[in-house]
Design a protein around this motif. Structure first.
Motif, short mmCIF file in Angstrom:
data_model
loop_
_atom_site.label_atom_id
_atom_site.label_comp_id
_atom_site.label_asym_id
_atom_site.label_seq_id
_atom_site.Cartn_x
_atom_site.Cartn_y
_atom_site.Cartn_z
N GLU A 133 0.83 -1.20 0.00
CA GLU A 133 0.00 0.00 0.00
C GLU A 133 0.87 1.26 0.00
O GLU A 133 0.55 2.25 -0.67
CB GLU A 133 -0.92 -0.01 1.22
CG GLU A 133 -1.86 1.17 1.27
CD GLU A 133 -2.86 1.05 2.41
OE1 GLU A 133 -3.31 -0.08 2.71
OE2 GLU A 133 -3.19 2.09 3.02
N ALA A 156 -2.34 8.89 -0.11
CA ALA A 156 -2.52 7.84 0.90
C ALA A 156 -3.94 7.29 0.85
O ALA A 156 -4.16 6.08 0.92
CB ALA A 156 -2.20 8.37 2.29
N ASP A 157 -4.92 8.19 0.74
CA ASP A 157 -6.30 7.75 0.68
C ASP A 157 -6.57 6.92 -0.57
O ASP A 157 -7.23 5.88 -0.52
CB ASP A 157 -7.25 8.95 0.72
CG ASP A 157 -7.32 9.57 2.10
OD1 ASP A 157 -6.74 8.99 3.04
OD2 ASP A 157 -7.94 10.64 2.24
N LEU A 158 -6.04 7.38 -1.69
CA LEU A 158 -6.23 6.63 -2.93
C LEU A 158 -5.60 5.25 -2.84
O LEU A 158 -6.19 4.25 -3.29
CB LEU A 158 -5.64 7.41 -4.11
CG LEU A 158 -6.37 8.69 -4.50
CD1 LEU A 158 -5.61 9.43 -5.59
CD2 LEU A 158 -7.79 8.39 -4.95
N ALA A 160 -5.07 3.50 -0.11
CA ALA A 160 -5.87 2.67 0.80
C ALA A 160 -7.13 2.18 0.09
O ALA A 160 -7.55 1.03 0.27
CB ALA A 160 -6.25 3.48 2.04
N TYR A 161 -7.71 3.05 -0.71
CA TYR A 161 -8.93 2.70 -1.44
C TYR A 161 -8.67 1.57 -2.43
O TYR A 161 -9.38 0.55 -2.43
CB TYR A 161 -9.44 3.95 -2.15
CG TYR A 161 -10.58 3.76 -3.10
CD1 TYR A 161 -11.86 3.50 -2.66
CD2 TYR A 161 -10.38 3.86 -4.48
CE1 TYR A 161 -12.92 3.34 -3.54
CE2 TYR A 161 -11.42 3.72 -5.37
CZ TYR A 161 -12.69 3.45 -4.90
OH TYR A 161 -13.73 3.31 -5.78
N SER A 163 -6.14 -0.48 -2.42
CA SER A 163 -5.73 -1.68 -1.69
C SER A 163 -6.94 -2.43 -1.15
O SER A 163 -6.99 -3.67 -1.20
CB SER A 163 -4.81 -1.30 -0.54
OG SER A 163 -3.60 -0.77 -1.03
N PRO A 195 -11.62 8.68 -7.92
CA PRO A 195 -12.92 8.93 -7.30
C PRO A 195 -13.19 10.39 -6.98
O PRO A 195 -14.18 10.69 -6.32
CB PRO A 195 -12.88 8.07 -6.02
CG PRO A 195 -11.46 7.76 -5.79
CD PRO A 195 -10.75 7.86 -7.08
N MET B 188 -14.74 7.75 -0.20
CA MET B 188 -14.34 7.71 -1.60
C MET B 188 -15.28 6.81 -2.40
O MET B 188 -15.64 7.14 -3.54
CB MET B 188 -12.90 7.21 -1.73
CG MET B 188 -11.92 8.12 -1.01
SD MET B 188 -10.21 7.59 -1.23
CE MET B 188 -9.89 8.30 -2.81
N THR B 192 -18.56 8.18 -5.55
CA THR B 192 -18.81 7.76 -6.93
C THR B 192 -19.95 6.74 -7.00
O THR B 192 -20.01 5.94 -7.93
CB THR B 192 -17.55 7.15 -7.53
OG1 THR B 192 -17.14 6.04 -6.73
CG2 THR B 192 -16.45 8.17 -7.57
#
Lengths: 200, 200
Positions: A133, A156-158, A160-161, A163, A195, B188, B192
DNA sequence: CTAGTTTCCTACCAATCGTTAGATAAGTGA
DNA sequence: TCACTTATCTAACGATTGGTAGGAAACTAG
């Protein structure tokens, strides 16, 4: 100096067979009897060549990451964030449903929860997943810097998303979901990638 | 007629304690010694009250579904598809990181992969996950019929997609991810939702 | 108080767990 | 051929696995 009696089995072949067993049954669920039987060697040979069960698993895990799990590193090298995610999702859908291997992902189902004896293996898998990640996050950071992802995106959020979606697909595969169904999940995720930014 | 000696422990309390152990260590990783120790009873008492390890797990699983996992059924009763998914994602993020329980989801990590002896438990968990996904699919079918989701949406695909995200969040939680991070993943995904129709 | 029923606990069961001792076999270098 | 090294195997190790006998203890109905 003397060289000693030559080994009668192929260490890499045996390791691949061990990987199959760990993949299908998990670290705890794979007994030494299971392993030696499918590896075609006796227990002393196994211990002599690989140390013990834990070391054997770690070596099998390395082999997994460089082999059936190698698509992850390949994906990170793609030129755009979208290409990275496309490759990750589609290759993952293919990998976790490859009929030549047990379904699912060793890094997810190898020791998701376990008894005390397997705790260090569980930790190892946790840190491997976290490492993946983090690598993805750094790739997204680069994409943001290159203008490849919208300014203000949170790498980081992307990471985690994505992953979470990958790991979710691995769980689905372990539950018998077909490759086609996983591809549709991948399509849906890609349809809305990225997103968009938080409306804070 | 005679009533016999009264039981000295609370069966439901003991079952809750067993649930904690199975949740944290998985079916295989939880030994009878682990279970009896935390339940505060002896092995014969456990066998007398619950049958055997497998039955104990199934009873603990039922209790999990009706207790900590109850948010799933609550979500299905929400009036719109969006409300269903919102509730699922946010309550799941809360549940799998509830500090009063082990991290993650019993239905995911109870026996994702295992040895032969736990195969029937693995199957049970697989079918429970499949059942949850099917319930969600039916809820989405209703939403489509009500015009609550775009005409032409594929309820099965949407259910698989949301299920994958939920299961991925459970894996992340098992890996130590924080509740806040999971909430950002949920955000997130919701940003969407619904992911739009395939451009076939 | 007694008979009947159920739970309690100690101690144990056979089987399996991961791991290893010890002897033998097969190779190399001198 | 001989010493040395390493791999091979059978057979076992102590510990732990899930699961039980068998008897004492605690209750109720008569």
């Amino acid at each position: 100096m003397a060289m000693g009696r030559p080994r009668e089995f192929d260490v890499d072949k045996a390791l691949d067979l061990a990987l199959q067993v760990f993949w299908r049954k998990g670290y705890e669920g794979a007994s030494m009897a299971d392993l030696t039987e499918t590896m075609g060697i006796t227990k002393p040979s196994l211990y002599s060549a690989f140390g013990n069960k834990e070391e054997l698993f770690r070596k099998a895990l390395d082999r997994y990451v460089d082999g059936p799990g190698g698509y992850f590193q390949v994906a990170l090298a793609k030129p755009t964030a979208r290409a990275v995610v496309e490759h990750l999702l589609y290759e993952s859908a293919a990998a976790v449903t490859d009929p030549n291997h047990p379904p699912g992902c060793l890094a997810v189902q190898g020791a998701l929860s376990c008894g005390d004896a397997a705790e260090s293996i569980k930790q190892e898998l946790m840190s491997r997943r976290a490492k993946g990640e983090q690598d993805l996050r750094q790739r997204f950071e680069r994409a943001i810097a290159e203008g490849d992802l919208p300014e203000g995106s949170d790498a980081a959020d992307l990471a985690a998303y994505v992953s979470a979606i990958l790991q979710g697909m691995a769980v689905q595969a372990a539950g018998g979901t077909t490759r086609e169904q996983l591809r549709r999940i991948a399509e849906m995720a890609l349809r809305t990638w990225p997103p968009g930014l938080a409306s804070v």
